[in-house]
Design an enzyme around this catalytic site. Structure first.
Site, PDB file in Angstrom:
ATOM      1  N   ASP A  91       0.842  -1.185   0.000  1.00 14.46           N
ATOM      2  CA  ASP A  91       0.000   0.000   0.000  1.00 14.46           C
ATOM      3  C   ASP A  91       0.880   1.239   0.000  1.00 14.46           C
ATOM      4  OD1 ASP A  91      -2.400  -1.356   0.024  1.00 14.46           O
ATOM      5  OD2 ASP A  91      -2.599  -1.333   2.207  1.00 14.46           O
ATOM      6  N   LEU A  93       1.692   4.926   1.164  1.00 17.29           N
ATOM      7  CA  LEU A  93       1.408   5.787   2.310  1.00 17.29           C
ATOM      8  C   LEU A  93       1.914   7.188   2.012  1.00 17.29           C
ATOM      9  CD1 LEU A  93       2.629   3.324   5.071  1.00 17.29           C
ATOM     10  CD2 LEU A  93       0.239   3.825   4.494  1.00 17.29           C
ATOM     11  N   ASP A 195      17.029  -1.101  12.068  1.00 22.17           N
ATOM     12  CA  ASP A 195      17.725  -0.136  11.197  1.00 22.17           C
ATOM     13  C   ASP A 195      16.968   1.191  11.251  1.00 22.17           C
ATOM     14  OD1 ASP A 195      19.485   0.963   9.390  1.00 22.17           O
ATOM     15  OD2 ASP A 195      18.620  -0.008   7.633  1.00 22.17           O
TER      16      ASP A 195
END
Length: 288
Positions: A91, A93, A195
């Site tokens: 998706d 964003l 990370d």
């Protein structure tokens, strides 16, 4: 994005893609915004032979974080091989500049992720990647042992083999373990993003924090915090909110240095000698 991949995605999702736009997606893969009349998707494409394994590990990391129900991650729709590499479709964003209240929520949610410990060991059931470098997650019962064996030693070995560090600049395994056992506390395993720099989170338009591009493992929560501080740090409201959930204990500066050493070694191995000085300083300060 080439037309054949576009057609492949259209076929798999039963959609018609009206627009494809190249967008920023990091240093490793090409990234595209795919738009239909009603939906938007984010697609990463990489022709490297290890790309599919990298994307599969990213998908597994996002799923592990999402399963905790503490902090949002983008929904992965497709993860497949493609030609010599692979692609990952999620998706899309739309991000906004973070406000202090957004970062406060982010701090609370990251603390919730770290406090939800559902592993008895340090590591992860599968190996993954940090950037494009392989990251071993062989499980250990002891945090210091895991950090030395699965984090520091592989990067030090890689740097030595590439002549980015000399043998004289690398401490012995015995010294690495002795110092880490002294400075690193006995902790419960927390699920880490792994990370967590500023490019690996975003704030959606509705203010929801999202974690992206993880390199997950179960480890000490302060490791994620150390990475957030490596290149300037996050908004103070993030740290204030996070610290509401953790008591103050001494030695954080030393642990931050030790944890940042891993990320600096990764950058040394990825980007070369410009990171040598900072790696050498930490190695000399603590291990010699």
């Amino acid at each position: 994005m080439d037309k054949t991949l576009k057609a492949h995605v259209e076929y798999l999702l039963c959609i018609r893609i009206e627009r494809v736009t190249a967008v920023s997606g990091g240093d490793i893969s090409k990234a595209f915004l795919l738009e239909t009349d009603t939906e938007r998707f984010f697609c990463k494409v990489n022709s490297n032979t290890a790309a599919f394994e990298m994307f599969k590990a990213e998908k597994e990391g996002l799923a592990a974080i999402a399963a905790t129900k503490t902090i949002a991650t983008p929904k992965v729709l497709l993860c497949e091989t493609w030609e010599t590499g692979g692609f990952l479709l999620m998706d899309y964003l739309e991000a906004k500049p973070p406000r202090p209240n957004d970062m406060e929520l982010f701090g609370h949610q990251l603390a919730a992720l770290h406090q939800l410990s559902n592993s008895d060991t340090f590591g992860f059931p599968s190996d993954n990647y940090i950037g494009c470098l392989p990251q071993s997650n062989k499980e250990h019962l002891d945090w210091a042992g895991f950090y030395v064996e699965q984090r520091l030693r592989p990067q030090l070995r890689m740097a030595r083999n590439a002549q980015l560090l000399s043998s004289k600049e690398i401490p012995s395994e015995t010294e690495l373990l002795k110092i880490c056992e002294t400075l690193l506390p006995k902790v419960e395993p927390s699920l880490l993003h792994g990370d967590l720099w500023s490019g690996n989170y975003l704030i959606a338009q509705n203010g929801t924090p999202y974690l992206i591009d993880p390199a997950v493992c179960f480890g000490h929560s302060e490791m994620d915090l150390a990475m957030t501080r490596l290149f300037g740090g996050f908004n103070s409201s993030f740290y204030d909110a996070y610290n509401e959930h953790y008591p103050k204990i001494g030695g954080k500066k030393e642990r931050c240095d030790i944890y940042q050493l891993y990320y600096l070694l990764v950058h040394l191995n990825l980007f070369g000698a410009s990171y040598h000085r900072r790696c050498k300083e930490i190695l000399q300060r603590y291990f010699f």
